[in-house]
Design a protein around this motif. Structure first.
Motif, mmCIF file in Angstrom:
data_model
loop_
_atom_site.group_PDB
_atom_site.id
_atom_site.type_symbol
_atom_site.label_atom_id
_atom_site.label_comp_id
_atom_site.label_asym_id
_atom_site.label_seq_id
_atom_site.Cartn_x
_atom_site.Cartn_y
_atom_site.Cartn_z
ATOM 1 N N ASP A 26 0.860 -1.185 0.000
ATOM 2 C CA ASP A 26 0.000 0.000 0.000
ATOM 3 C C ASP A 26 0.890 1.226 0.000
ATOM 4 O O ASP A 26 1.481 1.577 1.014
ATOM 5 N N GLU A 33 2.820 0.328 3.525
ATOM 6 C CA GLU A 33 2.593 -0.865 4.324
ATOM 7 C C GLU A 33 2.781 -2.061 3.404
ATOM 8 O O GLU A 33 2.421 -2.025 2.231
ATOM 9 N N ARG A 122 -6.424 3.393 -4.564
ATOM 10 C CA ARG A 122 -7.001 3.068 -3.250
ATOM 11 C C ARG A 122 -8.507 2.917 -3.309
ATOM 12 O O ARG A 122 -9.092 2.126 -2.583
ATOM 13 N N ALA A 127 -12.330 -0.198 2.687
ATOM 14 C CA ALA A 127 -11.475 0.114 3.837
ATOM 15 C C ALA A 127 -11.282 -1.096 4.744
ATOM 16 O O ALA A 127 -10.401 -1.105 5.596
ATOM 17 N N ASP A 128 -12.117 -2.126 4.578
ATOM 18 C CA ASP A 128 -12.010 -3.314 5.412
ATOM 19 C C ASP A 128 -11.968 -4.539 4.520
ATOM 20 O O ASP A 128 -12.970 -4.841 3.887
ATOM 21 N N PRO A 129 -10.901 -5.272 4.357
ATOM 22 C CA PRO A 129 -9.644 -5.050 5.050
ATOM 23 C C PRO A 129 -8.915 -3.839 4.488
ATOM 24 O O PRO A 129 -9.322 -3.286 3.466
ATOM 25 N N THR A 130 -7.829 -3.470 5.114
ATOM 26 C CA THR A 130 -7.060 -2.308 4.664
ATOM 27 C C THR A 130 -6.571 -2.544 3.239
ATOM 28 O O THR A 130 -6.485 -3.688 2.784
#
Length: 155
Positions: A26, A33, A122, A127-130
């Protein structure tokens, strides 16, 4: 009995032709990350104690060398955490790159020893999961499978 693991100093494979693990990176925020997935179960990879390194994300227009540094750092973090070679990645950026930016980023990743399986913005992931975890799960799905050795002919 104790087992010892021997690895290359940079964490890389001794066999450059070997297919390694695929990771999710990410790079859509200020700091990257790195994540890895097995069987759809992903986790964020952290640096080992004493080997901490920052992974600042360059601007999309930054020189290839800056992106190469980010990709090398992500690969090394993953190889140290997984104790195995890493050769492929799915990379999440703040927004999907233009064709010219994608070519430049692919070149930077290649110079860092990674083949990018896919670039994504993005917004393509929930957002879930990151985004890092979602990219790792996608990388697991897109990664080439290791070649299995042929069974010896019994005859």
């Amino acid at each position: 009995m104790k087992l010892f693991q021997i690895e290359e100093p940079d964490g890389g494979s001794a066999d450059p032709g070997e297919t390694g693990a695929a990771i999710g990176v990410d790079a859509g925020g200020a700091s990257a990350e790195v994540a890895f997935s097995v069987g759809g179960n992903a986790l964020i990879l952290d640096d080992r104690a004493g080997f901490e390194q920052a992974l600042p994300v360059p601007a999309i227009v930054a020189p290839t060398a800056e992106w190469q540094g980010l990709f090398e750092g992500a690969r090394i973090r993953a190889e140290r955490a997984l104790a195995r070679p890493v050769t492929h990645a799915v990379v999440v950026l703040a927004v999907a790159p233009s064709a010219a930016a994608e070519r430049r980023l692919r070149k930077a990743a290649e110079q860092a020893g990674l083949e990018v399986l896919r670039f994504a913005g993005r917004g393509e992931f929930s957002a879930d999961p990151t985004p890092a975890l979602a990219a790792a799960i996608l990388a697991e799905d897109l990664a080439p499978r290791p070649k299995l050795a042929a069974a010896p002919d019994p005859g």
